[in-house]
Design a protein around this motif. Sequence first.
Motif, mmCIF file in Angstrom:
data_model
loop_
_atom_site.group_PDB
_atom_site.id
_atom_site.type_symbol
_atom_site.label_atom_id
_atom_site.label_comp_id
_atom_site.label_asym_id
_atom_site.label_seq_id
_atom_site.Cartn_x
_atom_site.Cartn_y
_atom_site.Cartn_z
ATOM 1 N N LEU A 75 0.805 -1.214 0.000
ATOM 2 C CA LEU A 75 0.000 0.000 0.000
ATOM 3 C C LEU A 75 0.849 1.280 0.000
ATOM 4 N N LEU A 76 2.130 1.144 -0.214
ATOM 5 C CA LEU A 76 2.984 2.332 -0.230
ATOM 6 C C LEU A 76 2.673 3.178 -1.456
ATOM 7 N N GLU A 77 2.921 4.473 -1.340
ATOM 8 C CA GLU A 77 2.628 5.413 -2.412
ATOM 9 C C GLU A 77 3.520 5.186 -3.615
ATOM 10 N N GLU A 78 4.699 4.645 -3.408
ATOM 11 C CA GLU A 78 5.632 4.394 -4.502
ATOM 12 C C GLU A 78 5.069 3.381 -5.507
ATOM 13 N N ASN A 79 4.212 2.476 -5.041
ATOM 14 C CA ASN A 79 3.632 1.466 -5.933
ATOM 15 C C ASN A 79 2.581 2.063 -6.860
ATOM 16 N N PHE A 80 2.061 3.247 -6.533
ATOM 17 C CA PHE A 80 1.006 3.854 -7.330
ATOM 18 C C PHE A 80 1.473 5.083 -8.112
ATOM 19 N N ILE A 81 2.768 5.395 -8.136
ATOM 20 C CA ILE A 81 3.277 6.598 -8.781
ATOM 21 C C ILE A 81 3.214 6.488 -10.302
ATOM 22 N N GLU A 82 3.227 5.337 -10.860
ATOM 23 C CA GLU A 82 3.322 5.176 -12.307
ATOM 24 C C GLU A 82 2.010 5.478 -13.013
ATOM 25 N N TYR A 83 1.196 6.333 -12.487
ATOM 26 C CA TYR A 83 -0.079 6.664 -13.114
ATOM 27 C C TYR A 83 0.094 7.554 -14.333
ATOM 28 N N ASN A 84 1.243 8.194 -14.532
ATOM 29 C CA ASN A 84 1.470 9.061 -15.679
ATOM 30 C C ASN A 84 1.500 8.281 -16.988
ATOM 31 N N ASN A 85 1.815 7.006 -16.930
ATOM 32 C CA ASN A 85 1.905 6.204 -18.147
ATOM 33 C C ASN A 85 0.536 5.838 -18.710
ATOM 34 N N VAL A 86 -0.518 5.992 -17.962
ATOM 35 C CA VAL A 86 -1.854 5.613 -18.410
ATOM 36 C C VAL A 86 -2.512 6.822 -19.055
ATOM 37 N N GLU A 87 -3.041 6.602 -20.254
ATOM 38 C CA GLU A 87 -3.718 7.698 -20.952
ATOM 39 C C GLU A 87 -5.142 7.834 -20.437
ATOM 40 N N VAL A 88 -5.623 9.049 -20.445
ATOM 41 C CA VAL A 88 -6.951 9.344 -19.932
ATOM 42 C C VAL A 88 -8.007 8.686 -20.811
ATOM 43 N N GLU A 89 -7.794 8.687 -22.121
ATOM 44 C CA GLU A 89 -8.774 8.083 -23.032
ATOM 45 C C GLU A 89 -8.884 6.577 -22.801
ATOM 46 N N ALA A 90 -7.778 5.928 -22.514
ATOM 47 C CA ALA A 90 -7.805 4.475 -22.261
ATOM 48 C C ALA A 90 -8.594 4.169 -20.998
ATOM 49 N N VAL A 91 -8.448 5.024 -19.984
ATOM 50 C CA VAL A 91 -9.193 4.829 -18.748
ATOM 51 C C VAL A 91 -10.688 5.041 -18.991
ATOM 52 N N GLU A 92 -11.014 6.100 -19.750
ATOM 53 C CA GLU A 92 -12.426 6.365 -20.036
ATOM 54 C C GLU A 92 -13.044 5.228 -20.845
ATOM 55 N N THR A 93 -12.325 4.712 -21.825
ATOM 56 C CA THR A 93 -12.815 3.597 -22.637
ATOM 57 C C THR A 93 -13.019 2.359 -21.768
ATOM 58 N N TYR A 94 -12.068 2.106 -20.891
ATOM 59 C CA TYR A 94 -12.183 0.949 -19.992
ATOM 60 C C TYR A 94 -13.411 1.082 -19.089
ATOM 61 N N ILE A 95 -13.616 2.267 -18.558
ATOM 62 C CA ILE A 95 -14.752 2.494 -17.661
ATOM 63 C C ILE A 95 -16.065 2.337 -18.416
ATOM 64 N N LEU A 96 -16.141 2.882 -19.607
ATOM 65 C CA LEU A 96 -17.378 2.787 -20.389
ATOM 66 C C LEU A 96 -17.687 1.344 -20.792
ATOM 67 N N ASN A 97 -16.674 0.558 -21.087
ATOM 68 C CA ASN A 97 -16.898 -0.817 -21.558
ATOM 69 C C ASN A 97 -17.093 -1.827 -20.435
ATOM 70 N N ASN A 98 -16.495 -1.620 -19.297
ATOM 71 C CA ASN A 98 -16.453 -2.668 -18.277
ATOM 72 C C ASN A 98 -17.232 -2.388 -17.006
ATOM 73 N N ILE A 99 -17.610 -1.161 -16.737
ATOM 74 C CA ILE A 99 -18.262 -0.855 -15.467
ATOM 75 C C ILE A 99 -19.697 -0.427 -15.740
ATOM 76 N N ASP A 100 -20.623 -1.034 -15.002
ATOM 77 C CA ASP A 100 -22.025 -0.650 -15.089
ATOM 78 C C ASP A 100 -22.311 0.458 -14.088
ATOM 79 N N VAL A 101 -23.329 1.222 -14.377
ATOM 80 C CA VAL A 101 -23.721 2.308 -13.493
ATOM 81 C C VAL A 101 -24.235 1.727 -12.171
#
Length: 166
Positions: free
Chosen positions: A134-160
């Motif tokens: 749970l250290l913060e160092e394990n979650f620092i690599e968030y810059n490599n993820v594109e915002v559009e990829a996250v939005e696409t993933y959320i739209l395709n895989n998560i229900d309201v």
Amino acid sequence: MKQKKLHNIKETGFKVPDNYFNNLEDVILSHAKLKKMSSDSGFKLPDDYFDTLEDSIIKKVSTKTPTKVIPLFRKRTLIYISGVAAAVLLLFNLSIFEKELTFDSLDIETVENYIISENIGSYEIATLLPEEDLLEENFIEYNNVEVEAVETYILNNIDVEDIFIE
């Protein structure tokens, strides 16, 4: 009556067999003699028959030998069958057939369904993880993820319906 011409009828419409009234007296007398003769049926009961009937029936019933009762299930057979059933039950309940479960043998869908159905929150999951994960160092690599990829993933895989605010 004149319209239907009933006043002109001379016959009654009833007919009697020939010589009926000649034999009538003999027939009546023969019936009377038959009734007189039939008053005695020919059967006679002994004196005080109905007074002693109950006693004679009770004697016959009470002197009857008792019948032997054969049980459907004997104790020996019942104990034998219940022993076999208990042995089979123990065989299936013993841990001989059980496989040892590991974390790798679990399906991801099974774990996800369990977490969703049991309403386990993020804080409860966090308590199960060691502090190093749970250290913060394990979650620092968030810059490599594109915002559009996250939005696409959320739209395709998560229900309201899956998103809820506590």
